[in-house]
Design an enzyme around this catalytic site. Structure first.
Site, PDB file in Angstrom:
ATOM      1  N   SER A 122       0.841  -1.196   0.000  1.00 59.34           N
ATOM      2  CA  SER A 122       0.000   0.000   0.000  1.00 59.34           C
ATOM      3  C   SER A 122       0.875   1.245   0.000  1.00 59.34           C
ATOM      4  O   SER A 122       1.971   1.242   0.575  1.00 59.34           O
ATOM      5  CB  SER A 122      -0.904   0.020   1.238  1.00 59.34           C
ATOM      6  OG  SER A 122      -1.602   1.248   1.341  1.00 59.34           O
ATOM      7  N   TYR A 149      -0.508   0.300  10.431  1.00 56.24           N
ATOM      8  CA  TYR A 149      -0.655  -0.040   9.011  1.00 56.24           C
ATOM      9  C   TYR A 149       0.562   0.405   8.216  1.00 56.24           C
ATOM     10  O   TYR A 149       1.104  -0.354   7.405  1.00 56.24           O
ATOM     11  CB  TYR A 149      -1.926   0.601   8.456  1.00 56.24           C
ATOM     12  CG  TYR A 149      -2.434  -0.024   7.180  1.00 56.24           C
ATOM     13  CD1 TYR A 149      -2.992  -1.301   7.192  1.00 56.24           C
ATOM     14  CD2 TYR A 149      -2.378   0.661   5.978  1.00 56.24           C
ATOM     15  CE1 TYR A 149      -3.484  -1.877   6.027  1.00 56.24           C
ATOM     16  CE2 TYR A 149      -2.863   0.099   4.807  1.00 56.24           C
ATOM     17  CZ  TYR A 149      -3.413  -1.172   4.833  1.00 56.24           C
ATOM     18  OH  TYR A 149      -3.897  -1.744   3.675  1.00 56.24           O
TER      19      TYR A 149
END
Length: 251
Positions: free
Chosen positions: A147, A160
């Site tokens: 990501s 994250y």
């Protein structure tokens, strides 16, 4: 007339290849599975919800060949069990798309159980899956879905972002480790992409609006990137592919 037949590298076919796609029943994983199946690969989808699996397999089978199973990849023993089931169904495998993941926030905003679950699913499962693939495959491809959150280092993204940053380093080192064994390793880093992971902050109607405004990607855009990686000549590795919306409001 001058011959230009060698102006483009030979494009590898996906016909006959056997692919395991984790998180393959929704979002990016589903889009990847559908495209690979449409291109002639036999795909095995790993998911956690029967309704989602049934829906994804119905779509895959409209365009190609696919099977799947339900496994909790946050449990280390389930990673191996998923690969065993996929390998038995496919008769072996030569593509692994590690994609299963969940949202995570700031380290001070999560309780210990949620933190450990996010690490197990978003990171440990990737390592265990690729370790098994390295053992099983003599020639093949490992594609990890990361990501662009690895670059968005805000106070509400520490877990994250940390995990996705870890995948960057892991994928680079793994490419060098597995390259001599005939296995290519690539990392795809999507920007903001429409999926269930955006809920409830961005409901479906808002996601559709943002895609129309080209501020958000469709899962199929990422699938095309994976297809690109897999169809390069074997000598070539696209080590990291970042795919971002054309219009971005900032970090």
């Amino acid at each position: 007339m001058t011959e230009i037949s060698d102006a483009h590298s030979a494009q590898a076919t996906l016909k006959g290849r056997r692919a395991i796609v984790t998180g393959g029943t929704t979002g990016i994983g589903r889009a990847v599975a559908v495209l690979l199946a449409a291109e002639g690969a036999h795909v095995y989808l790993v998911g956690t919800d029967q309704a989602h699996l049934d829906d994804a397999l119905a779509r895959v089978r409209e365009v190609g060949t696919g099977d799947g199973g339900l496994f909790d990849l946050s449990r280390p023993d389930q990673v191996g069990a998923a690969v065993d089931a996929a390998s038995a169904t496919l008769g072996g495998y030569d593509v692994v798309v590690a994609n299963a993941a969940e949202a995570a926030s700031g380290v001070t905003e999560m309780n210990e159980a949620a933190l450990l679950h996010a690490i197990a699913l978003n990171f440990t499962h990737y390592l265990l899956l690729t370790q098994r693939a390295a053992r099983d495959m003599t020639e093949g491809d490992v594609v990890m879905i990361g990501s662009t959150s690895a670059y968005v280092l805000g106070p509400h993204s520490t877990v994250y972002a940390g995990i996705k940053s870890g995948l960057q380093g892991f994928s680079i080192a793994l490419r060098r480790e597995l390259g001599p064994r005939g296995v290519r390793v690539a990392l795809v880093e999507p920007g903001l992409t429409g999926s269930d992971m955006q809920l409830p902050d961005l409901p479906p109607e808002k996601q559709r609006e943002m895609i129309g405004e080209e501020k958000m990607l469709r899962a199929e855009d990422i699938a095309v990137g994976v297809h690109y990686l897999l169809t390069q000549p074997r000598r070539a590795v696209i080590q990291r592919l970042t795919i971002s919306p054309r219009v971005q409001d900032g970090d």
